[in-house]
Design a protein around this motif. Structure first.
Motif, PDB file in Angstrom:
ATOM      1  N   ARG A  25       2.801 -12.406  24.822  1.00 29.89           N
ATOM      2  CA  ARG A  25       3.979 -13.152  25.256  1.00 29.89           C
ATOM      3  C   ARG A  25       3.712 -14.656  25.252  1.00 29.89           C
TER       4      ARG A  25
ATOM      5  N   GLY B 172       8.707 -13.058  18.462  1.00 31.76           N
ATOM      6  CA  GLY B 172       9.950 -12.434  18.914  1.00 31.76           C
ATOM      7  C   GLY B 172      10.863 -12.007  17.788  1.00 31.76           C
TER       8      GLY B 172
ATOM      9  N   ASP C 228      10.416  -7.509  18.774  1.00 31.85           N
ATOM     10  CA  ASP C 228       9.630  -8.546  19.447  1.00 31.85           C
ATOM     11  C   ASP C 228       8.280  -8.744  18.754  1.00 31.85           C
TER      12      ASP C 228
ATOM     13  N   GLU D  23      19.909 -10.720  31.693  1.00 30.57           N
ATOM     14  CA  GLU D  23      18.451 -10.560  31.776  1.00 30.57           C
ATOM     15  C   GLU D  23      18.093  -9.078  31.779  1.00 30.57           C
TER      16      GLU D  23
ATOM     17  N   ASP E 181      14.356  -6.910  32.272  1.00 31.74           N
ATOM     18  CA  ASP E 181      12.911  -6.960  32.510  1.00 31.74           C
ATOM     19  C   ASP E 181      12.407  -8.393  32.624  1.00 31.74           C
TER      20      ASP E 181
ATOM     21  N   ARG F 253      13.523 -11.040  31.178  1.00 34.58           N
ATOM     22  CA  ARG F 253      13.684 -11.852  29.968  1.00 34.58           C
ATOM     23  C   ARG F 253      15.161 -12.139  29.721  1.00 34.58           C
ATOM     24  N   SER F 254      15.477 -13.386  29.488  1.00 34.48           N
ATOM     25  CA  SER F 254      16.856 -13.787  29.246  1.00 34.48           C
ATOM     26  C   SER F 254      17.327 -13.254  27.900  1.00 34.48           C
TER      27      SER F 254
ATOM     28  N   GLN G 115      18.947  -9.826  20.876  1.00 31.36           N
ATOM     29  CA  GLN G 115      17.946 -10.082  21.912  1.00 31.36           C
ATOM     30  C   GLN G 115      17.843  -8.929  22.897  1.00 31.36           C
TER      31      GLN G 115
ATOM     32  N   VAL H 134      14.284  -6.584  23.442  1.00 30.13           N
ATOM     33  CA  VAL H 134      13.578  -6.289  24.692  1.00 30.13           C
ATOM     34  C   VAL H 134      13.478  -4.783  24.910  1.00 30.13           C
TER      35      VAL H 134
END
Length: 389
Positions: A126, A160, A174, A280, A282, A284-285, A291, A295
């Motif tokens: 990350r 990502g 990701d 969001e 977890d 993460r935005s 997106q 995630v």
């Protein structure tokens, strides 16, 4: 050429009458030294995988001293239940498949025979950043018949990234993108940072259309994703991935708006409804449907994760238990369709060659990653392991 009197600290240019001595910046020598040290740390844990019967092969990486290693599902699947793995110390080990993740293209295997295998240090993928140095070590084109892996160097070109399944079961979410050379046979091998810490597991690459030649766009499954599934893989399961139990679409005005939701899902029970905007997952935005999937595809089902969504201007935070992406039967059916054919059966023993007959010296041009007729032969165990019969 190098000027020996300066012990490698100067360079002499030749080819003209006025040759010049150029001072080499000591920082370049220091960078080279650190790069070589990082390779030396990473090399012993890199695994060269060979499928018995000429069924292909690839690469892997040891993550624990008791022999557990990660590779790709598409590398391990042609092998059936076992394979042969070589390390850079010149020894070959039998290995068995422990658990598989056909959706995320991961497999956990275990090398047998020792409890003190070399293994890698795990990085936090990350924290990976575009532009940082990285290296790929592995077995491209199954060249490592002497069990010495190939090292390529480059940068992280992207982080990502999301790669759609494109009609297959395999989904890369990701993931890390690199321009370090990745070719058939590198699959399943390690992507390291410039300190020799494991960032990811090499998977897909883009190849020139006229041949399987690297064009500088390769992808690795993030090690953080692999670690999320490691417990299930250790238990010997066929692993599925997670879904929210809802679909989202990217709103033209911005945001990931819920377009459909199962009333049997935990997300529904926690208040998520059609038209709400997910912001969001977890921690993460998320702002687009891409997106959201980026995630969710890195998470196992049945995990409880924080979810934040907007309902008519009100920000709501809750915990949601994720659903299975596939039913058991659906996962097995899709996995069976994705499996390659088994390795070819061993040929019957050949008649002894008559005196004067020349042995076949044709070169093997198969590249690895899958079963190929007349594939590469395993290194000679008798030469590599003293006393092995």
């Amino acid at each position: 050429m190098a000027d020996d009197s300066q012990a490698g600290k100067t360079l002499v240019t030749t080819g003209t009458d006025d040759a010049k001595v150029v001072e080499l910046d000591p920082r370049l020598e220091e960078a080279e030294r650190l790069r070589i040290e990082a390779v030396d740390r990473a090399l012993p844990a890199t695994v060269c995988i060979f499928v018995p019967g000429g069924g292909g092969g690839g690469s892997g990486v040891l993550i624990s001293p008791d022999g557990y290693a990660l590779t790709n599902f598409h590398v391990s699947s042609p092998a059936g239940s076992y394979m042969r793995c070589g390390l850079s110390d010149g020894r070959i080990y039998d290995a068995v498949i422990i658990g598989i993740d056909p959706v995320g293209d991961l497999a956990l295997i275990r090398l047998l025979g020792r409890d003190d295998f070399p293994y890698v240090e795990i990085a936090d993928s990350r924290k990976a950043q575009v532009g940082q140095w990285c290296m790929v070590i592995g077995n491209p084109f199954l060249l490592a018949t002497n069990l010495q892996p190939t090292v390529t160097w480059g940068i992280l070109s992207g982080v990502g990234r999301y790669q759609y399944p494109s009609g297959t079961l395999l989904e890369y979410a990701d993931c890390l993108q690199t321009d370090a050379s990745i070719n058939p046979g590198n699959s399943g091998g390690p992507l390291f940072d410039d300190s020799g810490r494991l960032l990811g597991i090499v998977g897909r690459a883009s190849f020139e259309k006229r041949g399987r030649v690297n064009v500088g766009v390769g992808y690795a499954i993030s090690i953080n994703q692999a670690m999320n599934f490691l417990g299930d893989l250790h238990s010997g399961r066929i692993v599925d991935h997670a879904t929210l139990g809802a679909t989202v679409a990217t709103d033209p005005d911005g945001g990931a708006r819920v377009s459909n939701i199962l009333d049997s899902s935990d997300a529904y029970r926690r208040g998520l409804r059609y038209g709400h905007t997910v912001v969001e997952i977890d921690g993460r935005s998320v702002n687009t449907a891409n997106q959201v999937q980026n995630v969710l595809a890195t998470l196992p089902p049945q995990w409880r994760v924080p979810l934040v969504y907007m309902d008519r201007g009100q920000r709501i935070s809750t915990l949601v238990r994720l659903e299975n992406l596939h039913t058991s039967d659906e996962l097995l059916e899709k996995m069976a369709a994705a499996l390659p054919p088994p390795p070819p059966a061993p040929e019957p023993p050949r008649e002894p060659e008559k005196q004067g007959d020349a042995p076949d010296q044709s070169d093997d041009e198969n590249g690895g990653d899958g079963p190929k007729e007349g594939g590469p032969k395993l290194p000679d165990l008798k030469k590599l392991i003293p006393g092995r019969e």
